[in-house]
Motif scaffolding. Structure first.
Motif, mmCIF file in Angstrom:
data_model
loop_
_atom_site.group_PDB
_atom_site.id
_atom_site.type_symbol
_atom_site.label_atom_id
_atom_site.label_comp_id
_atom_site.label_asym_id
_atom_site.label_seq_id
_atom_site.Cartn_x
_atom_site.Cartn_y
_atom_site.Cartn_z
ATOM 1 N N GLN A 78 -9.058 75.897 -24.121
ATOM 2 C CA GLN A 78 -10.329 76.402 -23.636
ATOM 3 C C GLN A 78 -10.685 75.763 -22.298
ATOM 4 O OE1 GLN A 78 -12.339 78.874 -25.150
ATOM 5 N NE2 GLN A 78 -13.175 78.782 -23.073
ATOM 6 N N LEU A 87 -8.866 77.577 -19.488
ATOM 7 C CA LEU A 87 -9.510 78.843 -19.143
ATOM 8 C C LEU A 87 -10.823 78.598 -18.402
ATOM 9 C CD1 LEU A 87 -9.012 80.908 -22.429
ATOM 10 C CD2 LEU A 87 -7.669 81.043 -20.324
ATOM 11 N N ASP A 88 -11.597 77.636 -18.862
ATOM 12 C CA ASP A 88 -12.877 77.343 -18.217
ATOM 13 C C ASP A 88 -12.683 76.871 -16.787
ATOM 14 O OD1 ASP A 88 -14.213 78.011 -20.528
ATOM 15 O OD2 ASP A 88 -14.511 75.933 -21.189
ATOM 16 N N SER A 120 -0.647 79.591 -20.928
ATOM 17 C CA SER A 120 -2.030 79.487 -20.453
ATOM 18 C C SER A 120 -2.202 80.139 -19.094
ATOM 19 C CB SER A 120 -2.439 78.012 -20.378
ATOM 20 O OG SER A 120 -2.293 77.368 -21.627
ATOM 21 N N GLU A 160 -9.697 84.058 -24.568
ATOM 22 C CA GLU A 160 -9.654 82.954 -25.524
ATOM 23 C C GLU A 160 -8.828 83.323 -26.759
ATOM 24 O OE1 GLU A 160 -12.896 82.053 -22.807
ATOM 25 O OE2 GLU A 160 -12.273 83.878 -23.846
ATOM 26 N N ASP A 161 -9.081 84.503 -27.304
ATOM 27 C CA ASP A 161 -8.323 84.923 -28.488
ATOM 28 C C ASP A 161 -6.854 85.147 -28.154
ATOM 29 O OD1 ASP A 161 -10.535 84.769 -30.075
ATOM 30 O OD2 ASP A 161 -10.979 86.914 -30.041
ATOM 31 N N ASN A 169 -5.357 81.575 -27.858
ATOM 32 C CA ASN A 169 -5.301 80.907 -29.168
ATOM 33 C C ASN A 169 -4.237 81.514 -30.071
ATOM 34 O OD1 ASN A 169 -7.342 79.119 -28.537
ATOM 35 N ND2 ASN A 169 -8.963 80.405 -29.377
#
Length: 204
Positions: A94, A97-98, A164, A185-186, A189
């Protein structure tokens, strides 16, 4: 005799860095020149050369700062991975991504600008610090596996990094749902879970 008085512009170096960050965010890593950064900073085209050898030198400094910030964020996300390394690993995903969303100019300078790290020790060390957190997480996660089934930690980390980065490029930019109804995100993950399941680190 040439004028050797120092150039006064408050903090010209920082002004040039901020100007370049804005230009990269707007136009990408190839969308700015040293002259354009100087114009935005309000100085002459020659002024930046008092602080930077050229455009790539300025770009490398932005990337170095980005890697430092990225490494700190990844370390905070991992937080030693205890008592749950898997949850900590998810936080690191996360975080990736952020960072790409919230610090796009740094992300682009770090990963998409074709800069060469081999000649810049500070830049190389900063990049290794950030990537080192991912290697450490890979070591912790794969520790339960028998040694003969344990992948090299750097290879493990490279696989997750590639996954990623691919999710950022394909699914985390632009409007949500343009390329997939599944969130970035999904997507990340689920990809990580499939990878870990393939290694035998998690069950069905």
């Amino acid at each position: 005799m040439p004028d050797r008085r120092p150039y006064h512009h408050g903090n010209l170096r920082e002004a040039l860095i901020e100007a370049a960050i804005g230009l990269i965010a707007e136009n990408g890593p190839r969308g700015f020149s040293l002259a354009e950064a100087a114009r935005r900073a309000g100085v002459s085209p020659a002024a930046p050369y008092r602080h930077f050898k050229g455009r790539d030198d300025l770009l490398e400094e932005i990337a170095r700062r980005g890697f430092d910030e990225f490494a700190d964020a990844m370390k905070a996300a991992w937080d030693d991975g205890r008592p749950n390394p898997l949850a900590a690993f998810g936080r690191m995903g996360q975080c990736y991504l952020d960072f790409a969303r919230e610090r796009p100019a740094f992300y682009v300078a770090m990963f998409e600008s074709d800069i060469t790290m081999s000649d810049n020790v500070a830049l190389w060390e900063a990049s290794e610090r950030g990537f080192g957190m991912l290697i450490h997480a890979a070591e912790e996660l794969s520790a339960p596996l028998p040694k003969d089934r344990r992948p090299p930690a750097r290879m493990f980390a490279n696989h997750i990094w590639a996954l990623s980065h691919g999710v950022v490029e394909l699914f985390a930019r632009g409007k949500p749902g343009v390329r997939s109804p599944i969130s970035a995100e999904d997507m990340l993950n689920s990809g990580v879970l499939i990878y870990l399941r393939g290694l035998g680190l998690i069950g069905d």
